[in-house]
Scaffold this motif. Sequence first.
Motif, PDB file in Angstrom:
ATOM      1  N   THR A 130       0.843  -1.199   0.000  1.00 23.02           N
ATOM      2  CA  THR A 130       0.000   0.000   0.000  1.00 23.02           C
ATOM      3  C   THR A 130       0.877   1.247   0.000  1.00 23.02           C
ATOM      4  O   THR A 130       0.616   2.201  -0.737  1.00 23.02           O
ATOM      5  CB  THR A 130      -0.893   0.017   1.256  1.00 23.02           C
ATOM      6  OG1 THR A 130      -1.365  -1.310   1.460  1.00 23.02           O
ATOM      7  CG2 THR A 130      -2.044   0.961   1.106  1.00 23.02           C
ATOM      8  N   ARG A 169       2.415   1.851  -3.406  1.00 21.79           N
ATOM      9  CA  ARG A 169       1.432   2.334  -4.370  1.00 21.79           C
ATOM     10  C   ARG A 169       1.078   3.798  -4.082  1.00 21.79           C
ATOM     11  O   ARG A 169       1.080   4.633  -4.978  1.00 21.79           O
ATOM     12  CB  ARG A 169       0.188   1.436  -4.288  1.00 21.79           C
ATOM     13  CG  ARG A 169      -0.871   1.848  -5.216  1.00 21.79           C
ATOM     14  CD  ARG A 169      -1.568   0.688  -5.916  1.00 21.79           C
ATOM     15  NE  ARG A 169      -2.106   1.198  -7.151  1.00 21.79           N
ATOM     16  CZ  ARG A 169      -1.674   0.852  -8.336  1.00 21.79           C
ATOM     17  NH1 ARG A 169      -0.715  -0.029  -8.446  1.00 21.79           N
ATOM     18  NH2 ARG A 169      -2.180   1.379  -9.418  1.00 21.79           N
ATOM     19  N   ASN A 170       0.813   4.098  -2.804  1.00 22.40           N
ATOM     20  CA  ASN A 170       0.416   5.466  -2.461  1.00 22.40           C
ATOM     21  C   ASN A 170       1.533   6.453  -2.773  1.00 22.40           C
ATOM     22  O   ASN A 170       1.293   7.506  -3.349  1.00 22.40           O
ATOM     23  CB  ASN A 170       0.063   5.563  -0.981  1.00 22.40           C
ATOM     24  CG  ASN A 170      -1.274   4.921  -0.706  1.00 22.40           C
ATOM     25  OD1 ASN A 170      -2.031   4.634  -1.638  1.00 22.40           O
ATOM     26  ND2 ASN A 170      -1.571   4.685   0.559  1.00 22.40           N
ATOM     27  N   VAL A 191      -8.572  -4.488  -5.755  1.00 26.96           N
ATOM     28  CA  VAL A 191      -7.658  -3.481  -5.250  1.00 26.96           C
ATOM     29  C   VAL A 191      -8.067  -2.117  -5.778  1.00 26.96           C
ATOM     30  O   VAL A 191      -8.404  -1.956  -6.946  1.00 26.96           O
ATOM     31  CB  VAL A 191      -6.227  -3.805  -5.706  1.00 26.96           C
ATOM     32  CG1 VAL A 191      -5.277  -2.740  -5.225  1.00 26.96           C
ATOM     33  CG2 VAL A 191      -5.825  -5.164  -5.209  1.00 26.96           C
TER      34      VAL A 191
END
Lengths: 266, 369
Positions: free
Chosen positions: A187, A190-191, A263
């Motif tokens: 996460t 990705r962020n 997702v």
Amino acid sequence: MDLNNPIAIRIRGITNAFGDQVVHQELDLDVRNGEILGVVGGSGTGKSVLMRTIIGLQQPSAGEIEIFGDPMIGGDPEQQLDLRRRWGVMFQGGALFSTLTVAENIQVPLREFYPQLGQTLLDEIAAYKVIMAGLPANAGPKYPSELSGGMKKRAGLARALALDPQLLFLDEPTAGLDPIAAAAFDTLTRNLSRTLGLTVFLITHDLDTLHAVCDRVAVLADHKVVAVGTISELLASDHPWIQAYFNGPRGRAASAAVASQPVRKA
Amino acid sequence: MTDMADFIIEQTGPEAQLRFTGRLTLSGLGVLPDRLDALHAPVHEVNLSGVERMDTVGAWIIQRFVERTGAKVVGASEDAVRLMSLVHATERDVRVRPEPAPAVVRVVSEIGEATLLAWQTLLGLIAFFGSVLIATWDLIRSPRRIRIDAVVHRFELVGVKALGIIGLMSFLIGIVIAQQGAVQLEQFGAEVLTVNLIGRITTRELGVLMTAIMVAGRSGSAFAAQIGTMKLTEEIDAMRTIGVSPIEALVLPRMLAAIIMMPLLGFYATLISIIGGGIFCWVSLEIPPITFVQRLQEVIPITDLWVGLLKAPVFGAIIAMTGCFQGMQVSGNAEEVGLKTTAAVVQAIFLVIVLDAFFAVFFTQIGWI
């Protein structure tokens, strides 16, 4: 992902050999600006060697590499130094400098490239990078030997992000992490890549990471990149290794998990 | 290349506006942070519409300024807003370095730590000596567990490979003693006593002592660094889990090698020193080798040889033990390996010299003069 994005890394005809053992033979690969490219392949197919070749730690015996349009091999040293500020690298074990604290580790590249920055600003930058990489607020003054494996990786990521790079290389970011920490790291990757507009070159064995994070996946086998594409495109390939990889028991489990819990794509 | 970051102050009535231009990125900042810090005029608005690009550092600097002055941000692009909220969200009390303690506390705590460390090192060394004795006893009871290959390999590293450098060192020391001795004894017309000097001092003291110092530097340091690195890479832990005792597998072969090699090397060093001194006597004092050897036989009592050879294995044991002990003390990072290696060599040489003084008194007392 926009297929017409400009190319961040262009690799053409790379050949790497150690003695008689050929690792890469005429390897081609493009990484587009702003994408997260996962690189997979069996052990010994040269994923890490490919990364080391791109960042200039390994001299290939033939081939060309362009990063943001500038040649990596045979370019003038001044220009290469300039390129180095535009990427960050997170090594597998974190590769933190063991005699420096986490905060000092983060400040190393800043001091190296921007000696004019004041100590207060350096400390503030280190402080928010620590938090940005998902480390607890008290991790700054700790030494690498006092950190857990997952925290070392996050500290390595914080150091890789120190110069606000456009390009981020991650070598097996989730290897050795427990599933919860691995998912949290996915996460985070990705962020950060979305918020900071990063292009990410991500080497992994972790099928969950591929599903959760990567825009495209490049498969290394037979000394080349045998296929590049989204996971669904790769599933259509009839290359035996790709089939075995994505349709093996673990591959099916990972894609089932994604199907049942889609997702969120930014 | 695009422009460096810059700002101008626009005064519209009572309201002052700060307009930023250029690249608010790490590479484009230049001296902007310092200029912003020096700015103390009241600012009501920060206009970011002229900013070409921004990264987290730029966002942080704006955020910091806004916080200090209470100004409003206008004209920020979508990216800029996102970055500023990212760094803002992370804004918490983050410590970057350990709290510095007051000087008095620091001095006292350093003395305390050093005392504790010295005490712990002493206790640790005794404990280590104990576990080495236990392991030795175990090994004596089941001698088939002795790692002959490892021991022979250590013999080569500690003994055979050291022959060159110890030979050279001893040869030069022999010459120096002979030369310096001759200069002094000449004043009394007693050059011939140079032979006594060379023969007795090298057999009794210097041969073994200098060898011990050389072995401490060569092998004691190597032991500490090897074992320390193995400790860092968790090899020692792996050994323990497999059921192999690190003392038995790592320490005893090294101890054995040092204990057996030291007397041999010491004897060899003595011999080479005497040869060096003999050559000097022959060339400079015109004492022919035959006379030199005859005279040596007359002046060196056999007890001198025993003095040297009895000390040597003890020195070897001390060198190997401090080296292995310090290696086992490594924990944490690569710097520790260096520190402990240094400590191993320093302690080994120190202990060897202290013990040598005891031996000197002891042997004189029992009449081996």
